[in-house]
Enzyme design. Sequence first.
Site, PDB file in Angstrom:
ATOM      1  CD  GLU A 158      41.631 -35.882 -76.231  1.00 45.29           C
ATOM      2  OE1 GLU A 158      41.036 -34.784 -76.146  1.00 45.29           O
ATOM      3  OE2 GLU A 158      41.433 -36.829 -75.464  1.00 45.29           O
ATOM      4  CD  GLU A 165      31.570 -57.238 -76.104  1.00 44.12           C
ATOM      5  OE1 GLU A 165      30.527 -56.561 -76.245  1.00 44.12           O
ATOM      6  OE2 GLU A 165      32.079 -57.495 -75.000  1.00 44.12           O
TER       7      GLU A 165
END
Length: 314
Positions: A125, A94
Amino acid sequence: MLRTDVPPLTAEDLGRLATEQHRPDRADIDLLPTAELVRLMTRDDAQVPEAVHAASEDIARAVDVAAARLAAGGRLVYMGAGTAGRIGVLDASECVPTFNTAPGQVVGLIAGGPEAITLPVEGAEDDEGMAVEHLRAIRLTAQDVVCGIAASGRTPYAVAGVRHARRAGAATIGVSCSPDSPLGRNADIAIEVAVGPEFITGSTRLKAGTAQKLVVNALSTATMIRLGKTYGNLMVDLRASNDKLRKRSQRIVALATGAEMRDVVAALDACDDEVKTAIHVLLAGTTAEQARSALNDHGGSMRGALGAHAPAAP
């Protein structure tokens, strides 16, 4: 493989983490009327902004470091797994339309790679080596800032990434919702937001995820303000890539200059839809070329480029 100070996790260890605590007072939520269920959940959510506010000083320290590094040509790199990784990728993506950042100036890395943005990738992870590989792939430098994000503060991918980045000379930030976490201990700046146990035990996409999103909102936005990407509270560096954003560009130029809309549209047309350039043309009476030159001379700062022509903050 890179070693971190994240010890093997047992079920008992998990239960001690702030983000994993069980709340007996929420044990009957599946029996509640819907209105009461939502009321209790939103009441929990309302605690998050205050917890983020309590970390303001640490966020400000991170902003000053990030702004200095980016001004010198560095990058802001987010690293996380699952929800945390997706939040970093979202914020990075963004920054381009909002602040017209250069491609790759703000980067989002997620454990498991791009596939993990929409689907879980088993074991990603826990893969410390993947974190190092990802940083090597983007050619990490000592000018960069690496921000690890992990609700528990102990996700191996995020901790290993921050540790590797710090050893490479990059500035490092750790965003978590657990005090004195391995992530915080490995980072130059620890931003630890105490949101407490989740509404659903261990579901850190809830309060912890909201807190992490608010932190990165503040981190990237305040950094861009420091870099001159706004004029007052106006997004003067936005990239008008669709009709809505073109209309927003017109409104921003009108708010910044007080000019009539026909003059705003004409200025934007003459300036190839560059908002900053159009504002300078209207306020300083320059040509588009002169406006670009002035902006370039002042590092893109609208106020610096306007100098004596700058009005009060819009």
